[in-house]
Design a protein around this motif. Structure first.
Motif, PDB file in Angstrom:
ATOM      1  N   ALA A  21      39.208  33.176  46.563  1.00  0.00           N
ATOM      2  CA  ALA A  21      40.542  33.386  46.049  1.00  0.00           C
ATOM      3  C   ALA A  21      41.278  35.004  46.473  1.00  0.00           C
ATOM      4  O   ALA A  21      42.209  35.509  45.518  1.00  0.00           O
ATOM      5  N   GLY A  22      40.739  35.619  47.104  1.00  0.00           N
ATOM      6  CA  GLY A  22      41.129  36.870  47.506  1.00  0.00           C
ATOM      7  C   GLY A  22      40.663  38.405  46.464  1.00  0.00           C
ATOM      8  O   GLY A  22      41.098  38.973  47.264  1.00  0.00           O
ATOM      9  N   PHE A  23      40.139  37.542  46.040  1.00  0.00           N
ATOM     10  CA  PHE A  23      39.224  39.120  45.207  1.00  0.00           C
ATOM     11  C   PHE A  23      37.764  39.643  46.007  1.00  0.00           C
ATOM     12  O   PHE A  23      37.035  39.138  46.844  1.00  0.00           O
ATOM     13  N   GLY A  24      37.820  41.430  45.452  1.00  0.00           N
ATOM     14  CA  GLY A  24      36.241  41.108  46.190  1.00  0.00           C
ATOM     15  C   GLY A  24      37.328  43.018  46.901  1.00  0.00           C
ATOM     16  O   GLY A  24      35.978  43.605  46.705  1.00  0.00           O
ATOM     17  N   GLY A  25      37.961  43.295  47.666  1.00  0.00           N
ATOM     18  CA  GLY A  25      38.539  43.917  47.960  1.00  0.00           C
ATOM     19  C   GLY A  25      37.766  43.922  49.233  1.00  0.00           C
ATOM     20  O   GLY A  25      37.096  43.500  50.424  1.00  0.00           O
ATOM     21  N   THR A  29      30.468  43.270  51.922  1.00  0.00           N
ATOM     22  CA  THR A  29      29.666  43.293  52.999  1.00  0.00           C
ATOM     23  C   THR A  29      28.774  41.820  53.722  1.00  0.00           C
ATOM     24  O   THR A  29      28.920  40.793  53.165  1.00  0.00           O
ATOM     25  N   ARG A  30      29.473  42.111  54.988  1.00  0.00           N
ATOM     26  CA  ARG A  30      28.461  40.381  55.642  1.00  0.00           C
ATOM     27  C   ARG A  30      27.296  39.717  55.118  1.00  0.00           C
ATOM     28  O   ARG A  30      27.294  39.629  54.281  1.00  0.00           O
ATOM     29  N   VAL A  31      26.598  41.032  54.966  1.00  0.00           N
ATOM     30  CA  VAL A  31      24.636  40.967  53.997  1.00  0.00           C
ATOM     31  C   VAL A  31      24.526  40.280  52.595  1.00  0.00           C
ATOM     32  O   VAL A  31      24.620  39.518  52.699  1.00  0.00           O
ATOM     33  N   VAL A  80      32.808  41.198  41.208  1.00  0.00           N
ATOM     34  CA  VAL A  80      32.296  40.549  42.363  1.00  0.00           C
ATOM     35  C   VAL A  80      30.759  40.523  43.654  1.00  0.00           C
ATOM     36  O   VAL A  80      30.060  39.593  43.737  1.00  0.00           O
ATOM     37  N   ALA A  81      30.990  41.933  44.005  1.00  0.00           N
ATOM     38  CA  ALA A  81      29.963  42.655  44.518  1.00  0.00           C
ATOM     39  C   ALA A  81      28.873  41.534  44.098  1.00  0.00           C
ATOM     40  O   ALA A  81      27.419  41.541  44.364  1.00  0.00           O
TER      41      ALA A  81
END
Length: 101
Positions: A21-25, A29-31, A80-81
């Motif tokens: 949805a576009g959250f997280g900034g 990271t890929r990990v 989110v992270a």
């Protein structure tokens, strides 16, 4: 190899939906995304990965008190992270695994 608990799977699914949805900034990271996909699918997690998860939570837990919020109906990037890595349930699980050895 153990499978993550339902709470960690649900946190990862929620976080992946937030990312979609576009959250997280920009700091995701890929990990973290790989980890979330593993957890969301309920895949078995190696001891090495459990240790990495434990390290993630140890590094970031000091920010939990002020950052875990939903603000204006949106999750903070920190939230989110955190949930990508299994959230509170993931943290509890990897800490428990430390004592099962």
């Amino acid at each position: 190899m153990p499978k993550p608990p339902a709470g960690a799977q649900n946190a990862a699914k929620r976080a992946l939906a937030w990312v979609e949805a576009g959250f997280g900034g920009a700091n995701l990271t890929r990990v973290g995304l790989v980890r979330a996909n593993q957890l969301a699918k309920g895949q078995s997690i190696s001891d090495e990965t459990i240790q990495r998860m434990r390290s993630f939570f140890a590094r970031h837990s000091n920010n939990r008190a002020g950052s875990y919020d939903i603000r204006d109906g949106q999750p903070t990037p920190w939230r989110v992270a955190w949930d990508l890595w299994g959230g509170d349930a993931g943290r509890s699980w990897v800490e428990q695994k430390k004592y099962e050895r």
